[in-house]
Design a protein around this motif. Structure first.
Motif, PDB file in Angstrom:
ATOM      1  N   GLY A  42      45.203 -12.923  13.007  1.00 38.14           N
ATOM      2  CA  GLY A  42      44.482 -13.478  11.874  1.00 38.14           C
ATOM      3  C   GLY A  42      44.811 -14.835  11.654  1.00 38.14           C
ATOM      4  N   ILE A  43      45.949 -15.335  11.643  1.00 43.87           N
ATOM      5  CA  ILE A  43      46.580 -16.712  11.394  1.00 43.87           C
ATOM      6  C   ILE A  43      45.834 -17.507  12.562  1.00 43.87           C
ATOM      7  CG2 ILE A  43      48.158 -18.432  11.362  1.00 43.87           C
ATOM      8  CD1 ILE A  43      47.907 -16.788   8.658  1.00 43.87           C
ATOM      9  N   ARG A  44      46.047 -16.758  13.743  1.00 50.66           N
ATOM     10  CA  ARG A  44      45.275 -17.762  14.894  1.00 50.66           C
ATOM     11  C   ARG A  44      43.871 -18.064  14.801  1.00 50.66           C
ATOM     12  NH1 ARG A  44      48.531 -15.429  18.395  1.00 50.66           N
ATOM     13  NH2 ARG A  44      47.208 -13.767  18.643  1.00 50.66           N
ATOM     14  N   TYR A  45      43.115 -16.907  14.388  1.00 53.87           N
ATOM     15  CA  TYR A  45      41.677 -17.031  13.988  1.00 53.87           C
ATOM     16  C   TYR A  45      41.295 -17.921  12.859  1.00 53.87           C
ATOM     17  CZ  TYR A  45      37.745 -16.019  11.153  1.00 53.87           C
ATOM     18  OH  TYR A  45      36.489 -16.193  10.651  1.00 53.87           O
ATOM     19  N   LEU A  46      42.328 -17.917  12.118  1.00 54.17           N
ATOM     20  CA  LEU A  46      42.040 -19.104  11.021  1.00 54.17           C
ATOM     21  C   LEU A  46      42.135 -20.645  11.577  1.00 54.17           C
ATOM     22  CD1 LEU A  46      43.661 -17.615   7.807  1.00 54.17           C
ATOM     23  CD2 LEU A  46      41.102 -17.772   8.463  1.00 54.17           C
ATOM     24  N   GLU A  47      43.189 -20.770  12.266  1.00 58.24           N
ATOM     25  CA  GLU A  47      43.520 -22.020  12.795  1.00 58.24           C
ATOM     26  C   GLU A  47      42.355 -22.342  13.659  1.00 58.24           C
ATOM     27  OE1 GLU A  47      48.160 -22.146  12.256  1.00 58.24           O
ATOM     28  OE2 GLU A  47      47.558 -21.486  14.195  1.00 58.24           O
ATOM     29  N   GLU A  48      41.993 -21.497  14.559  1.00 57.59           N
ATOM     30  CA  GLU A  48      41.039 -21.595  15.655  1.00 57.59           C
ATOM     31  C   GLU A  48      39.597 -22.110  14.953  1.00 57.59           C
ATOM     32  OE1 GLU A  48      42.573 -18.980  19.158  1.00 57.59           O
ATOM     33  OE2 GLU A  48      40.633 -18.485  18.067  1.00 57.59           O
ATOM     34  N   THR A  49      39.445 -21.894  13.536  1.00 55.84           N
ATOM     35  CA  THR A  49      38.214 -22.069  12.864  1.00 55.84           C
ATOM     36  C   THR A  49      38.300 -23.553  12.165  1.00 55.84           C
ATOM     37  OG1 THR A  49      38.685 -20.789  10.935  1.00 55.84           O
ATOM     38  CG2 THR A  49      37.155 -19.892  12.673  1.00 55.84           C
ATOM     39  N   GLY A  50      39.433 -24.190  12.288  1.00 56.28           N
ATOM     40  CA  GLY A  50      39.672 -25.104  11.622  1.00 56.28           C
ATOM     41  C   GLY A  50      40.235 -25.180  10.384  1.00 56.28           C
ATOM     42  N   VAL A  51      40.639 -24.223   9.783  1.00 59.47           N
ATOM     43  CA  VAL A  51      41.413 -23.810   8.490  1.00 59.47           C
ATOM     44  C   VAL A  51      43.066 -24.463   8.855  1.00 59.47           C
ATOM     45  CG1 VAL A  51      42.312 -22.359   7.006  1.00 59.47           C
ATOM     46  CG2 VAL A  51      40.031 -22.040   7.896  1.00 59.47           C
ATOM     47  N   ARG A  52      43.295 -25.243   7.678  1.00 58.48           N
ATOM     48  CA  ARG A  52      45.046 -25.766   7.797  1.00 58.48           C
ATOM     49  C   ARG A  52      45.543 -24.786   7.121  1.00 58.48           C
ATOM     50  NH1 ARG A  52      46.445 -30.459   4.983  1.00 58.48           N
ATOM     51  NH2 ARG A  52      44.197 -30.629   4.622  1.00 58.48           N
ATOM     52  N   ILE A  53      46.429 -24.270   7.662  1.00 56.68           N
ATOM     53  CA  ILE A  53      47.484 -23.265   7.156  1.00 56.68           C
ATOM     54  C   ILE A  53      48.831 -23.771   6.501  1.00 56.68           C
ATOM     55  CG2 ILE A  53      48.609 -21.101   7.225  1.00 56.68           C
ATOM     56  CD1 ILE A  53      45.747 -20.617   8.058  1.00 56.68           C
ATOM     57  N   GLN A  54      48.847 -23.375   5.215  1.00 57.47           N
ATOM     58  CA  GLN A  54      50.475 -24.018   4.881  1.00 57.47           C
ATOM     59  C   GLN A  54      51.002 -22.578   4.286  1.00 57.47           C
ATOM     60  OE1 GLN A  54      50.422 -26.927   1.751  1.00 57.47           O
ATOM     61  NE2 GLN A  54      52.456 -26.683   1.575  1.00 57.47           N
ATOM     62  N   SER A  55      52.342 -22.274   5.043  1.00 57.63           N
ATOM     63  CA  SER A  55      53.046 -21.249   4.347  1.00 57.63           C
ATOM     64  C   SER A  55      53.746 -21.557   3.206  1.00 57.63           C
ATOM     65  CB  SER A  55      54.135 -20.604   5.532  1.00 57.63           C
ATOM     66  OG  SER A  55      54.909 -19.675   5.114  1.00 57.63           O
ATOM     67  N   LEU A  56      53.769 -20.480   2.258  1.00 57.29           N
ATOM     68  CA  LEU A  56      54.236 -20.846   1.039  1.00 57.29           C
ATOM     69  C   LEU A  56      55.873 -20.628   1.081  1.00 57.29           C
ATOM     70  CD1 LEU A  56      51.437 -20.080  -1.408  1.00 57.29           C
ATOM     71  CD2 LEU A  56      52.070 -22.210  -0.403  1.00 57.29           C
ATOM     72  N   SER A  57      56.685 -21.320   2.083  1.00 60.66           N
ATOM     73  CA  SER A  57      58.041 -20.972   2.146  1.00 60.66           C
ATOM     74  C   SER A  57      58.755 -21.813   1.426  1.00 60.66           C
ATOM     75  CB  SER A  57      58.238 -20.869   3.700  1.00 60.66           C
ATOM     76  OG  SER A  57      58.093 -22.099   4.076  1.00 60.66           O
ATOM     77  N   GLN A  58      58.194 -22.798   0.761  1.00 58.76           N
ATOM     78  CA  GLN A  58      59.050 -23.493  -0.073  1.00 58.76           C
ATOM     79  C   GLN A  58      59.629 -22.976  -1.395  1.00 58.76           C
ATOM     80  OE1 GLN A  58      55.823 -24.265   0.415  1.00 58.76           O
ATOM     81  NE2 GLN A  58      55.296 -26.201   1.138  1.00 58.76           N
ATOM     82  N   ASP A  59      60.301 -23.593  -2.233  1.00 64.05           N
ATOM     83  CA  ASP A  59      60.884 -23.010  -3.288  1.00 64.05           C
ATOM     84  C   ASP A  59      60.464 -23.880  -4.529  1.00 64.05           C
ATOM     85  OD1 ASP A  59      61.940 -20.743  -2.780  1.00 64.05           O
ATOM     86  OD2 ASP A  59      64.127 -21.602  -2.804  1.00 64.05           O
ATOM     87  N   VAL A  60      60.078 -23.256  -5.818  1.00 64.00           N
ATOM     88  CA  VAL A  60      59.967 -23.911  -6.917  1.00 64.00           C
ATOM     89  C   VAL A  60      61.006 -23.540  -7.872  1.00 64.00           C
ATOM     90  CG1 VAL A  60      58.509 -24.144  -9.084  1.00 64.00           C
ATOM     91  CG2 VAL A  60      57.425 -24.356  -6.707  1.00 64.00           C
ATOM     92  N   VAL A  61      61.762 -24.316  -8.342  1.00 67.99           N
ATOM     93  CA  VAL A  61      62.907 -24.270  -9.163  1.00 67.99           C
ATOM     94  C   VAL A  61      62.654 -24.792 -10.512  1.00 67.99           C
ATOM     95  CG1 VAL A  61      64.448 -23.536  -7.307  1.00 67.99           C
ATOM     96  CG2 VAL A  61      64.564 -25.967  -8.217  1.00 67.99           C
ATOM     97  N   ARG A  62      63.404 -24.300 -11.447  1.00 66.28           N
ATOM     98  CA  ARG A  62      63.126 -25.016 -12.821  1.00 66.28           C
ATOM     99  C   ARG A  62      64.519 -25.764 -13.280  1.00 66.28           C
ATOM    100  NH1 ARG A  62      61.204 -22.021 -18.428  1.00 66.28           N
ATOM    101  NH2 ARG A  62      62.805 -20.848 -18.341  1.00 66.28           N
TER     102      ARG A  62
END
Ligand code: SF4
Ligand code: SF4
Length: 117
Positions: A42-62
């Motif tokens: 599914g991710i490959r399909y999105l990338e092939e259609t030009g969608v820019r994917i960003q995994s939300l693997s970052q952290d938000v901390v307070r």
């Protein structure tokens, strides 16, 4: 596209945020679940259609020392990561709910919310 993720790749989705800028660039924050191989396809399909994917693997901390419990973040969080403690009116942050959309980072007046990559 989301329809195809469901139909062709057996993925389930949960849209957490969707917006289109005046320049007509779209932003979609969503959770995807399913088999790893279906996810990869599914991710490959999105990338092939030009969608820019960003995994939300970052952290938000307070930074607790900066938070003034003003409440500005409470209603803007799409993941309901902030709650107001009824008795004390303190704003509690549940990092496990955070989907790292970044909205609270911009909205927090004393800059208590930080994004780490
Ligand atoms: S907006 Fe910032 S200062 Fe205000 S309650 Fe949220 S984290 Fe705390
Ligand atoms: S980045 Fe902030 S507003 Fe976005 S989901 Fe996480 S806690 Fe909520």
């Amino acid at each position: 596209m989301v329809y195809r993720l469901v139909r062709d790749f057996n993925l389930n989705f949960n849209i957490l945020k969707a917006s289109v800028s005046p320049g007509e660039e779209g932003l979609l924050v969503m959770e995807l679940s399913g088999e790893q191989k279906d996810y990869d396809s599914g991710i490959r399909y999105l990338e092939e259609t030009g969608v820019r994917i960003q995994s939300l693997s970052q952290d938000v901390v307070r930074d607790e020392s900066r938070c003034t419990h003003c409440g500005a973040c409470v209603n803007i969080c799409p993941a309901l990561a902030f709650t107001v403690e009824p008795d004390t009116k303190r704003v509690l942050f549940d990092q496990n709910r955070c989907v790292v959309c970044g909205l609270c980072v911009k909205a927090c007046p004393p800059r208590a919310m930080r994004l780490y990559f």
